[in-house]
Design a protein around this motif. Structure first.
Motif, short mmCIF file in Angstrom:
data_model
loop_
_atom_site.label_atom_id
_atom_site.label_comp_id
_atom_site.label_asym_id
_atom_site.label_seq_id
_atom_site.Cartn_x
_atom_site.Cartn_y
_atom_site.Cartn_z
N ILE A 1 2.71 43.44 -11.33
CA ILE A 1 2.60 43.53 -9.99
C ILE A 1 1.12 43.56 -9.69
O ILE A 1 0.88 42.81 -8.69
CB ILE A 1 3.03 44.96 -9.56
N LYS A 2 0.40 43.98 -10.52
CA LYS A 2 -1.18 43.65 -10.23
C LYS A 2 -1.63 42.13 -10.10
O LYS A 2 -2.04 41.63 -9.13
CB LYS A 2 -1.94 44.40 -11.28
N GLY A 3 -0.81 41.49 -11.00
CA GLY A 3 -1.31 40.14 -11.23
C GLY A 3 -0.81 39.35 -9.56
O GLY A 3 -1.56 38.60 -9.23
N TYR A 4 0.39 39.88 -9.27
CA TYR A 4 0.79 39.35 -7.80
C TYR A 4 0.13 39.64 -6.77
O TYR A 4 -0.31 38.87 -6.06
CB TYR A 4 2.29 39.61 -7.74
N TYR A 5 -0.39 41.04 -6.77
CA TYR A 5 -1.33 41.48 -5.89
C TYR A 5 -2.63 40.60 -5.71
O TYR A 5 -3.18 40.46 -4.65
CB TYR A 5 -1.64 43.04 -5.97
N GLU A 6 -3.10 40.21 -6.71
CA GLU A 6 -4.34 39.68 -7.00
C GLU A 6 -4.23 38.27 -6.27
O GLU A 6 -5.23 37.54 -5.90
CB GLU A 6 -4.77 39.51 -8.24
N THR A 7 -2.84 37.62 -6.37
CA THR A 7 -2.82 36.40 -5.54
C THR A 7 -2.61 36.50 -4.09
O THR A 7 -2.75 35.46 -3.36
CB THR A 7 -1.39 35.70 -5.74
N ILE A 8 -2.53 37.79 -3.39
CA ILE A 8 -2.64 37.94 -1.91
C ILE A 8 -4.15 38.24 -1.49
O ILE A 8 -4.73 39.18 -2.19
CB ILE A 8 -1.84 38.84 -1.54
N PRO A 9 -4.66 37.39 -0.55
CA PRO A 9 -5.96 37.58 -0.32
C PRO A 9 -6.38 38.70 0.31
O PRO A 9 -5.58 39.36 1.05
CB PRO A 9 -6.31 36.58 0.80
N ALA A 10 -7.45 39.52 -0.22
CA ALA A 10 -7.79 40.70 0.14
C ALA A 10 -8.05 40.93 1.85
O ALA A 10 -8.09 42.07 2.27
CB ALA A 10 -8.76 41.41 -0.68
N GLU A 11 -8.48 39.79 2.21
CA GLU A 11 -9.06 39.79 3.65
C GLU A 11 -7.92 40.31 4.47
O GLU A 11 -8.47 40.78 5.66
CB GLU A 11 -9.38 38.51 4.00
N ILE A 12 -6.59 39.92 4.33
CA ILE A 12 -5.71 40.47 5.31
C ILE A 12 -5.93 41.80 5.41
O ILE A 12 -5.86 42.63 6.47
CB ILE A 12 -4.28 39.95 4.74
N GLU A 13 -5.86 42.59 4.20
CA GLU A 13 -5.92 44.17 4.37
C GLU A 13 -7.11 44.75 4.95
O GLU A 13 -7.07 45.69 5.80
CB GLU A 13 -6.00 44.95 2.77
N GLU A 14 -8.25 43.81 4.70
CA GLU A 14 -9.67 44.24 5.34
C GLU A 14 -9.51 44.07 6.71
O GLU A 14 -10.08 45.00 7.73
CB GLU A 14 -10.74 43.30 4.76
N ALA A 15 -8.87 43.07 7.36
CA ALA A 15 -8.64 42.81 8.64
C ALA A 15 -7.94 44.11 9.36
O ALA A 15 -8.22 44.42 10.38
CB ALA A 15 -7.88 41.56 8.86
N ALA A 16 -6.90 44.53 8.49
CA ALA A 16 -6.19 45.79 9.09
C ALA A 16 -7.03 46.90 9.04
O ALA A 16 -6.89 47.69 10.05
CB ALA A 16 -5.05 45.95 8.23
N LYS A 17 -7.68 47.06 8.18
CA LYS A 17 -8.84 48.23 8.16
C LYS A 17 -9.69 48.06 9.31
O LYS A 17 -10.12 49.28 9.84
CB LYS A 17 -9.55 48.27 6.74
N VAL A 18 -10.24 46.83 9.59
CA VAL A 18 -11.17 46.79 10.82
C VAL A 18 -10.44 47.19 11.83
O VAL A 18 -10.99 47.94 12.71
CB VAL A 18 -11.77 45.32 10.87
N ASP A 19 -9.23 47.08 12.04
CA ASP A 19 -8.38 47.49 13.27
C ASP A 19 -8.05 48.81 13.19
O ASP A 19 -7.32 49.57 14.09
CB ASP A 19 -7.16 46.71 13.37
N GLY A 20 -8.66 49.66 12.03
CA GLY A 20 -8.41 51.07 12.17
C GLY A 20 -7.32 51.69 11.30
O GLY A 20 -7.02 52.75 11.41
N ALA A 21 -6.99 50.69 10.26
CA ALA A 21 -5.75 51.31 9.37
C ALA A 21 -6.31 52.14 8.39
O ALA A 21 -7.58 51.80 7.91
CB ALA A 21 -4.96 50.22 8.83
#
Lengths: 597, 296
Positions: free
Chosen positions: B177-197
């Motif tokens: 699962i870790k290998g797969y997570y790493e293929t997903i760009p972290a920027e998407i989650e960072e964008a969510a965090k910028v929006d207050g998540a």
């Protein structure tokens, strides 16, 4: 609005956390209360850690890690550590219990005293119920004793835990006074009579009775005591529950008609389950068609030693062997678990009776794993190479068929092979018999059994190797093969000069992993042959095609003595081998990835 | 695509087909045999590989029906195959679900969060994964013997114990699962965090939905792993109606009670669904396996 719902959510979560922690603490307390101190402490530590991880802001990353790592610790690390620990202890079906529980078990052993302490009984009908009347007589008729000797059925072992059955005659006479009086008496009273009895060997009739100063106002003193129980019902059939009733001295009660002997014979099975408590604490059980007699603990404890009431032998706990033993080395069963350090390992490596089969099994384990890897690799690489040939037709159809061994659950295909390879009923021998006139003994000949195992394992394993080789071959640049084609190279040159040198290094760690997998491939052996045919003339159950893993399995769970300690010690040796393989594997993987960059 | 083809003499192609046909035959042969055996009357080899007479008795037996034998006697089914199949599915689903729960969060921490000793813990996970549960059978047995005195549904001869002991397989899945997570760009989650998540919302609402394919793969892998698990279940379970399929199937082929025909029908009945699940998810499985490969 949202703020408020968030706050209520938080307080709900907090309440939930508190409830969880409280529940966990309750379990911990329960564990301590039942004496499982180590288990309780470990649980307490886990609860504390969990509370910290989910409460403290600093441990944020750990919140995500905790469930997974906790699982790893609990389900992988703990069994590993515990296995090593068991490997250092004497723990088998003979030494199964902890010291305390083994002592308690021995102390609960009871012995039935003979006719001299016996009460004659009569059963009286009272409506649907019965009343039992016990009457102690000073004298007995001779036929009484002969009758009651054959009688005890469904009763507890009377001293039969020892090799020599304590004989009824003189011993019973000697135990007379001790009998009824001691039954419920504290151990302190018993300690006093341990001394003289121990010297005498078998207690003499005269010597024991006065040597029992702590004897309370014993019923034995009242020669003509008569006890009557309240009306009770005997549960019907053979499977009745054990029944305990108490009897009191009562002369006034009017009794119904007494049952005839013939009726008592019919009720004997139910009477065997009956225990009667009489004043003074003695427990009487049925010993014959006419008598009830007292049961007393077989052992009396003093200073950590146990004294056999019948033979007077003194058993002291021996923490080297894990048994209560007499000076002569006679053992009381059950024994208890003891820490023995490296004893099992010394046995594995130096005991000649044991080293032979272990070495043989080890060599076969290595041969089996090596041959399995080699054979699956050869078949898999060959097929992968053929599939890479784009000019070949029907490749997809072939691939689907060749993939079948990988897709069918392994336990089913192994059992299918077990049936097909069966000596007498199997289709393979049927076909071989019709075509070539031979019927090989696949299951009884050690060598043929090994051949069969390797054939089956190759069948099971080649699709995986095929997949690996195909995957690795795709990453080889095509122009290499174009260049070799221009140079006029054939398929063999291509394979051994281009493909193999390039896939060898990334393949190596995977091959080691496969080796390690087969090293512990217990499912195959357990389902296909169970390790049989067995090695002849060994102390422990050992098969000619057992792997080390199935060997430990058989030592622990099959055979007469289930030796968990020894099995765990062998498992520990396997750990070391597997760990060495894994570290080698990790190194090679690292080296490959470093080169690839 | 190779434009220049290698030299190929006249016998290369027939030889290649010959080899492939041979191995394809060997791969399929046992299955064809089992189909034939399951339709053949009686429980012993009759001297013919293709049955002349066809009977459905073994299949009826496997489905739990009572059959009438040649002498007109009623023969009850020898074993509760459907109960075993249900036990297997139950145990495997629950353990796959638990494995998924435990490994998704840990994999998130390894893929996205920073903490001390990360590399070491990851390596030791890989190392621990090499020790199969079968090596620690004695310890597992002893642990559940004690545990059962406190929690009856986790004692010996319970499915709870089998599920719990199967959770040891999580370390490999954490890697996958870790290998797969790493293929997903972290920027998407960072964008969510910028929006207050919150970090948990970013994980739960953003990363997990994108990781559904790998979660399905891990679920199927863990499910199949639990279905085919034999040694631990064989030690822990000892009453016939609690057996899983892997433990129960062995009962058919004891020399003193050799039910070859009945086994064949039961094996097909129970093996086919599992094989179908495996083949259906095979495409994703291979992709998932490589995704979790050597990537650090």
């Amino acid at each position: 609005m949202q703020q408020r719902s968030l706050r209520s959510f938080r307080s709900l979560a907090l309440a939930l956390k508190i409830a969880l922690v409280a529940g966990a603490l309750y379990v911990v307390v329960a564990m301590y209360a039942t004496g499982q101190v180590i288990l309780g402490t470990v649980t307490l530590a886990v609860v504390a850690l969990a509370t910290y991880v989910f409460g403290a802001r600093r441990a944020y990353a750990a919140r995500y890690l905790f469930p997974g790592l906790f699982g790893v610790a609990l389900f992988i690390v703990l069994p590993l550590v515990y296995t090593v620990w068991i490997g250092l202890t004497k723990y088998s079906s003979d030494n199964l219990l902890t010291f305390d529980r083994a002592t308690a078990t021995l102390m609960s052993r009871s012995v039935r005293l003979g006719e001299d302490t016996a009460y004659l009984f009569t059963l009286h009908r009272e409506g649907q119920s019965l009343r039992l009347v016990l009457q102690q007589e000073a004298e007995f008729e001779p036929e009484e004793s002969s009758e009651s000797e054959e009688a005890p059925e469904g009763s507890e072992d009377e001293g039969s835990i020892f090799d020599e059955e304590p004989d009824a005659g003189p011993v019973d006479a000697g135990a007379e006074a001790a009998g009824n009086s001691d039954a419920g008496a504290p151990a302190a009273g018993d300690a006093a009579d341990a001394g003289p009895a121990g010297d005498a060997g078998a207690p003499e009739p005269g010597s024991q009775a006065p040597a029992d100063p702590a004897a309370p106002a014993a019923p034995a003193a009242k020669v003509h005591a008569r006890y009557v129980t309240a009306p009770f019902r005997l549960s019907g059939g053979q499977a009745g529950e054990p029944l305990v009733i108490s009897a009191a001295e009562d002369d006034k009660v009017s009794l119904g008609p007494a049952l005839e002997l013939r009726e008592i014979v019919e009720l004997q099975a139910q009477l065997g389950k009956l225990t009667v408590e009489i004043p003074g604490g003695s427990k009487l059980v049925n010993t014959g068609l006419r008598s009830f007699a007292a049961e007393v603990p077989l052992f009396t404890a003093a200073g950590g030693k146990l004294t056999d009431r019948l033979t007077g032998e003194v058993y002291a706990p021996n923490f080297d062997t894990g048994f209560y033993e007499t000076d002569q080395g006679k053992r009381a069963i059950p024994g208890f678990r003891v820490f023995v350090g490296g004893e099992h390992f010394a046995r594995i490596f130096s005991d000649p009776a044991f080293r032979g089969p272990t070495l043989q099994i080890f060599l076969w384990t290595v041969t089996f794993s090596g041959m399995s890897v080699l054979l699956t690799l050869i078949v898999g690489a060959l097929l992968a190479e053929l599939f890479s040939w784009e000019g070949l037709r029907f490749r997809t159809a072939y691939r689907l068929l060749l993939f079948i061994p990988y897709a069918v659950p392994s336990f089913i295909s192994i059992l299918i092979f077990k049936g097909l390879f069966s000596d007498n009923f199997g289709e393979i021998n049927l076909a071989l018999g019709q075509l070539l006139g031979i019927r090989p003994a696949w299951t009884t000949d050690p060598l043929l059994a090994k051949v069969m195992i390797l054939i089956v394992n190759t069948w099971l394993g080649f699709p995986y190797m095929m997949l690996l080789c195909m995957g690795l071959r795709q990453s080889i640049p095509k122009d290499l093969y174009e260049a070799s084609a221009i140079a006029g190279a054939g398929p063999f040159t291509n394979y051994f000069k281009i493909t193999w040198p390039l896939i060898r290094r990334p393949l190596l760690p995977l091959l080691i992993a496969s080796f390690a997998f087969n090293f512990n491939n217990a499912v195959l052996i357990a389902l296909l042959t169970d390790g049989r045919p067995d090695i002849v003339g060994t102390e422990l159950p050992a098969g000619t095609n057992d792997l080390l893993v199935t060997f430990t399995w058989r030592i622990a769970f099959q055979g007469a003595t289930k030796d968990y300690g020894l099995a765990a010690a062998i498992a520990t040796v396997v750990f070391v081998i597997v760990a060495a393989l894994s570290i080698l594997n990790l190194r090679l993987t690292r080296a490959t990835t470093r080169d690839a960059r | 695509m190779a434009i220049v083809r290698g030299s190929s003499t006249w016998w290369h192609k027939p030889a290649a087909h010959g080899v492939l046909l041979l191995f394809a035959f060997f791969s399929v042969f046992p299955l064809l045999m089992v189909i034939s055996i399951s339709l053949r009357p009686g429980n012993f080899a009759t001297g013919e590989l293709i049955p002349r007479e066809i009977t459905l008795d073994h299949w009826k037996s496997a489905l739990g029906m009572t059959i009438v034998d040649a002498n007109g006697k009623l023969v009850p089914p020898p074993f509760p195959v459907l109960t075993w199949l249900w036990n297997s599915i139950k145990v495997a689903s629950i353990s796959a679900l638990c494995i998924l729960l435990l490994s998704t969060t840990a994999a998130y921490a390894f893929a996205r969060l920073r903490f001390r000793l990360k590399e070491q813990v990851l390596s030791s996970l890989l190392l621990l994964q090499m020790f199969p549960a079968v090596l620690t059978l004695v310890a597992i047995y002893a642990v559940f013997e004690v545990l059962g005195t406190y929690v009856p549904w986790l004692g010996l001869d319970t499915h709870g114990a089998v599920v719990l002991s199967s959770l040891g397989g999580i370390s490999l899945h954490i890697w996958t699962i870790k290998g797969y997570y790493e293929t997903i760009p972290a920027e998407i989650e960072e964008a969510a965090k910028v929006d207050g998540a919150t970090p948990f919302q970013a994980f739960w609402r953003v990363l997990l939905p994108m990781a559904v394919p790998i979660l399905a793969v891990v679920f199927v892998l863990a499910f199949i792993g639990a279905i085919i698990e034999y040694p631990v279940a064989a030690i822990l379970l000892n009453s016939e109606d609690k057996y899983t399929l892997a433990v129960g199937s062995k009962q058919y082929l004891y020399p003193q009670n050799y039910l070859w025909g009945d086994f064949a029908a039961a094996a097909l009945l129970s093996g086919l669904p599992i094989t179908a699940v495996f083949l259906a998810s095979q495409r994703y499985l291979v992709g998932g396996l490589t995704a979790g490969g050597v990537k650090s």
